[in-house]
Structures are given as structure tokens and as C-alpha cells.
Design an enzyme around this catalytic site. Structure first.
Site, PDB file in Angstrom:
ATOM      1  N   ASP A   1       0.828  -1.192   0.000  1.00  0.00           N
ATOM      2  CA  ASP A   1       0.000   0.000   0.000  1.00  0.00           C
ATOM      3  C   ASP A   1       0.873   1.257   0.000  1.00  0.00           C
ATOM      4  OD1 ASP A   1      -2.292   1.528   0.068  1.00  0.00           O
ATOM      5  OD2 ASP A   1      -2.576   1.344   2.230  1.00  0.00           O
TER       6      ASP A   1
ATOM      7  N   HIS B   1       3.263   3.489  -9.030  1.00  0.00           N
ATOM      8  CA  HIS B   1       3.019   2.077  -9.319  1.00  0.00           C
ATOM      9  C   HIS B   1       4.262   1.425  -9.925  1.00  0.00           C
ATOM     10  CE1 HIS B   1      -1.069   2.437  -8.107  1.00  0.00           C
ATOM     11  NE2 HIS B   1      -1.445   3.180  -9.139  1.00  0.00           N
TER      12      HIS B   1
ATOM     13  N   LEU C   1      10.905 -20.848  -3.354  1.00  0.00           N
ATOM     14  CA  LEU C   1       9.877 -19.940  -2.850  1.00  0.00           C
ATOM     15  C   LEU C   1       8.599 -20.060  -3.672  1.00  0.00           C
ATOM     16  CD1 LEU C   1       9.007 -17.336  -1.176  1.00  0.00           C
ATOM     17  CD2 LEU C   1       9.910 -16.039  -3.119  1.00  0.00           C
TER      18      LEU C   1
END
Length: 258
Positions: A27, A44, A138
């Protein structure tokens, strides 16, 4: 004890208590750009750079599952130019980074609603999953077009349908069976949920799965997130005692709650 030995000891403790699954609400991209009088798109774009740093750091630090809240089902309500920018960044990320993720033994999983997505976006998401399916490092879980309430409602509908068709008894609907009907059925619940930007809410993210997660809320905006910030969050997690509704070590039941 020397400083070097103290640091090695601290590192060993953190490694021993590294959460298996970390989930992050990324965020603050827009606020980061606004503070610098830059267009939101630049926020962004810098957020994607932070995403890359975080994936690499998570693998290095021994985290097994990393879930990133990339685009919520509510984000479609944003202005169309911003949504278009976000879709463009997603496409570029998959095209540019998928080969590196695959080479790094990262397995990509997508959670969220696929129906109704742009065909190109849906195809790229499927390609990322298919290419990396056999990888054993991962697991990068990307929550895209995701909303937890919608996910839970869909799971409830599937269970209700099974009951209606006689394949399941209502009494057989348990928390475990509902968990197995969610998008995250084969993914362990998050141990740690991190949210950047100073906000302290889940925003419809992993509501069921985060029932016993630890939370770390950070004032830093997402584009500034890096390995050192992740390590600090892991250190805070390592200092907590998880009780899952039970008792602290050494405490009696009398006079305790939760």
C-alpha cells in the site's frame, strides 16, 4: 562476547523463527508519487521495483511462501486510465520477470477470480503458473482480482451445492473442509501479515486465512520497501510469542484470556 558474535547469534535466532508464510498488503504507491509531485503511474512503477526486491529478499531469507496483494476485486472501481496502467505493469512484469523467477526455482501461484479477465492477462497468469509448477523454491502467491469475502462466499456456494446434490452432509462442513474449498487450499495460512503506508486494516485480504497471523503495520510507503524493512518486520515477528488462543509459556489458566 564480540559484536560479531552477537550479530551472528541474533541472525541465528531470526533464522530459527523465520515465518514460513509472509503475506504483504502493498500500500502507498499513490501517496509516494503525490509526495514527490509525480504521476500515480510512477508510484506504481516504483512499486513493481519494490516487489522485485521483496521476492529476491524473501527467497534469500528462507521464507517458503510469499503472498502479495497485487490487485483487489475492488480496485476495478479506480479510474480507467489508472487500471489500464496497472494492467500494463502486470503484463510487463510477467513478460520481463517470469524467466528470472523460473530460473530462480520460484513457483508462481495466482489466487483470485479469473472469470471475466482480459484474455491476454488471463493467459499470462496461466503461463506463469504452468511454467513454474514443478519448481520447489519460494512459492510466490499473487492475489490478483482477489477479494476474501468473495472467496469465502464462493467456497460456501460449492459446499452448499455438494449438500444439495447429496455428496455431503451439512454436519460435515467443518472449518477444515471450508479451508479446503478456498483458493488457498494447498497453501499454509500466513504466519505474518505486513501492511505498508501506516494503514491498519486488512482490506478484504485473507480474512479467513489470517485468523491467527501476527500483524506488522509499517509507516513506510510501498515503493520504499526493501530487504532491510522486511528484515525488521521479521525481527519483530521473531520477538513475539504465538499462542493460537492458548496460554503463554509459564502462565496458568486462572486469570488469563486469549
Amino acid at each position: 562476547m564480540t559484536m560479531s558474535e552477537m550479530m551472528e547469534g541474533r541472525g541465528a535466532k531470526l533464522l530459527a523463527r523465520t515465518p514460513r508464510h509472509v503475506a504483504i498488503i502493498m500500500d502507498g504507491n499513490g501517496r509516494w508519487a503525490a509526495k514527490r509531485m509525480l504521476p500515480r503511474f510512477e508510484g506504481h512503477r516504483r512499486g513493481v521495483e519494490a516487489l522485485r526486491r521483496t521476492v529476491r529478499a524473501a527467497g534469500d531469507l528462507g521464507i517458503a511462501y510469499l503472498t502479495l496483494y497485487s490487485f483487489s476485486s475492488e480496485n476495478w472501481s479506480r479510474p480507467k486510465p489508472e487500471v489500464d496502467d496497472l494492467m500494463g505493469l502486470l503484463k510487463r512484469f510477467v513478460r520481463n520477470d517470469l524467466a528470472e523467477l523460473h530460473a530462480g526455482n520460484v513457483r508462481v501461484r495466482i489466487i483470485g477470480e479469473r472469470e471475466g479477465l482480459d484474455a491476454e492477462v488471463a493467459g499470462l497468469l496461466a503461463e506463469a503458473e504452468d511454467l513454474t509448477r514443478a519448481n520447489t523454491g519460494l512459492t510466490l502467491v499473487v492475489a490478483f482480482n482477489y477479494g476474501s469475502r468473495q472467496e469465502i462466499a464462493a467456497a460456501a456456494r460449492r459446499l452448499a451445492q455438494a449438500v444439495a446434490e447429496g455428496r455431503l452432509q451439512a454436519a460435515e462442513i467443518t472449518p477444515e473442509r471450508l479451508s479446503a474449498s478456498l483458493d488457498t487450499a494447498d497453501i499454509p495460512d500466513p504466519d505474518l501479515v505486513i501492511r505498508t503506508s501506516g494503514e491498519q486494516r486488512l482490506s478484504n485480504f485473507l480474512l479467513w486465512q489470517a485468523a491467527y497471523a501476527e500483524f506488522v503495520f509499517l509507516p513506510i510507503l510501498w515503493p520504499d520497501f526493501d530487504r532491510s524493512v522486511l528484515e525488521a518486520a521479521l525481527a519483530e515477528y521473531a520477538g513475539r510469542e504465538r499462542r493460537f488462543g492458548g496460554l503463554e509459556a509459564g502462565r496458568t489458566r486462572q486469570g488469563t484470556h486469549g
